[in-house]
Design an enzyme around this catalytic site. Sequence first.
Site: not given
Ligand code: ASP
Length: 318
Positions: A150, A178-181, A201-202, A204
């Site tokens: 992200t 699907r919704v992430g963070d 980022t990572g 979610g």
């Molecule tokens: N955090 C984002 C999500 O889970 C993906 C990412 O940052 O790599 O949607």
Amino acid sequence: MWGMIATWRMALEGVTKGCEMLGRGQSAGDAVEAAIREVEDFPYYKSVGYGGLPNEEMEVELDAAYMDGDTLSIGAVAAIRDYANPVSIAKRLSQEQVNNVLVGEGAEKFAHKEGFERKNMLTDRAKAFYRKRKKEVAEQELKPYSGHDTVGMVCLDQKGTMTAATSTSGLFMKKKGRVGDSPIAGSGFYADSKVGGASATGLGEDLMKGCISYEIVRLMKEGLHPQEACERAVNLLDQELKERRGKAGDLSLIAMNKAGQWGVATNIEGFSFAVAVEGQEPKVYLVRRGEDGHCSFEEASKEWMDDYMRTRMAPVEE
Ligand code: ASP
């Protein structure tokens, strides 16, 4: 003092543009939006905006958010399709009294009514990645969800206003809806001009378990330097997740305080970020996490930067 910090190498061109604006005295709101749009528009970044990787139904569904640290106004869109710059829609939503966070069709209707640019966000290149991954998953029992990133930014302008914003296509091959963070306040981003801001980022699903961007701002409010705040929050969440669940997903965070001091922390190898403050050129750094959980960073070499672009732009071998 002004400054800007953002997740991943891909943010560099955006940060450069945003910093030119900040240097001229433009607002943190406009600078962060322009900076994120730059990343959204670049077709070779396959986890943000145009060229972003699709969900399991081969649709590009995007998440984005914007926060104004003066008023604490928040706007976000999730699982939005066919619009060029989700961050601008999120920023526009932050000006509404209510209905600040819209998902799917509702977000698309709002964007349509407000005249935002429609665009098919699925590129041929992203389709090729999709076909390749489908094959790999079938043949090698690979986890479909690796391959995400992200762009998350925190920005401070000359007047002391802070903003945070995010944009992402989320996890590759995610379930529809699907919704992430990234569009979730406090998890993917947070900004308070009285204190500072943070963005994540990572994975979610795991970042949300710690409301980690808010936690970092809270720690900065208690007086911690952004570096200390990032490390403490990331290490604690990493530890809690491992203790309670046996494993922790990727967690990488950036933060800046109202004085323009900044920090980063991660629990993975290979996290990069871009940062600039008044008097210092935008640069990309690579983060190394020590055994003790302390994170250090060094400027990315020219070879690393060249190699990065080469890999991003290489043909997709199916
Ligand atoms: N955090 C984002 C999500 O889970 C993906 C990412 O940052 O790599 O949607």
